[in-house]
Design an enzyme around this catalytic site. Structure first.
Site, mmCIF file in Angstrom:
data_model
loop_
_atom_site.group_PDB
_atom_site.id
_atom_site.type_symbol
_atom_site.label_atom_id
_atom_site.label_comp_id
_atom_site.label_asym_id
_atom_site.label_seq_id
_atom_site.Cartn_x
_atom_site.Cartn_y
_atom_site.Cartn_z
ATOM 1 C CE1 TYR A 251 -4.125 -1.880 0.246
ATOM 2 C CE2 TYR A 251 -2.762 -3.326 1.592
ATOM 3 C CZ TYR A 251 -3.912 -3.098 0.864
ATOM 4 O OH TYR A 251 -4.860 -4.094 0.737
ATOM 5 C CG ASN B 99 -11.019 -1.789 -8.236
ATOM 6 O OD1 ASN B 99 -11.637 -1.370 -9.194
ATOM 7 N ND2 ASN B 99 -10.043 -2.681 -8.355
ATOM 8 C CB CYS C 71 -7.487 -3.768 -5.838
ATOM 9 S SG CYS C 71 -9.023 -4.661 -5.996
ATOM 10 C CG HIS C 72 -5.670 -9.472 -7.629
ATOM 11 N ND1 HIS C 72 -6.386 -8.881 -8.658
ATOM 12 C CD2 HIS C 72 -4.646 -10.151 -8.221
ATOM 13 C CE1 HIS C 72 -5.810 -9.181 -9.817
ATOM 14 N NE2 HIS C 72 -4.757 -9.955 -9.577
ATOM 15 C CD GLU D 254 -2.170 -11.528 -11.544
ATOM 16 O OE1 GLU D 254 -1.157 -10.896 -11.164
ATOM 17 O OE2 GLU D 254 -3.259 -10.981 -11.749
#
Length: 154
Positions: free
Chosen positions: A91, A114, A122-123, A149
Site C-alpha cells: 500500500y 474499486n 487491487c489483488h 498469476e
C-alpha cells in the site's frame, strides 16, 4: 442503460456491468438487480478475456474501463493498472506511485471501493511485510488470483 452478464469463474460467479460502451463494474456473485440482461459484444469480449485470464493464457486486459469514483480513487486505480502481472506492491508503494507516500490507509480504502476488481488488479496490493491483507471479495479470492498469476502468497 446498464447491461449485465453473469459469468462463471474459478472464484465463483461474476457479474459484468456495461454502461455507454464501457465496463463500469465487476461484481462478485450473481448481482444483477436493477440491470438489464445483456449479451453485448463488449460483455462477450470481457467474458472471453476473463476466461483466458483464469486459464493462464492472458496477462493483460484490453477492454474499455470506466470506473466511477473520486479523483483520488481514480488516481489510485490508475496506479493499480501499472502493477505488472505476477507482481505485487505494498500500500505504501502504491501511495508513492500516486505522489502521496503517507496516504497508505486512504489508498487501502480506495482499493476497497474499486468497482472493477480483477480487471483493475487491487489483488496485487499486499501488506508492507508481504502478507495478504483485506480484499473486497475475501482473502481466499485474493490468494486464488495471486496464484493464477503464479504468485505463491504465504
Amino acid at each position: 442503460m446498464k447491461y449485465a452478464m453473469v459469468i462463471h469463474s474459478p472464484i465463483g460467479p461474476l457479474t459484468l456491468v456495461e454502461e455507454d460502451a464501457a465496463l463500469t463494474e465487476l461484481r462478485f456473485g450473481n448481482e444483477t438487480q436493477g440491470l438489464l440482461p445483456g449479451d453485448t459484444p463488449l460483455l462477450r469480449e470481457a467474458a472471453a478475456q476473463l476466461a483466458e485470464y483464469f486459464s493462464g493464457r492472458r496477462k493483460a486486459f484490453d477492454l474499455p474501463l470506466r470506473p466511477k469514483g473520486t479523483p483520488f480513487q481514480l488516481r489510485c486505480w490508475d496506479a493499480l493498472l501499472q502493477i505488472p502481472f505476477g507482481e505485487t506492491r505494498s500500500y505504501g508503494q502504491q501511495a508513492a506511485m500516486i505522489g502521496n507516500p503517507k496516504a497508505c490507509r486512504a489508498v487501502g480504502m480506495a482499493n476497497h471501493h474499486n468497482p472493477l476488481p480483477v480487471l483493475i488488479p487491487c489483488h496485487r496490493v499486499v501488506g508492507a511485510n508481504g502478507s495478504l491483507t483485506g480484499y473486497g471479495g475475501g482473502l481466499g479470492i485474493k490468494k486464488t488470483l495471486l496464484q493464477i498469476e503464479r504468485m505463491k502468497p504465504e
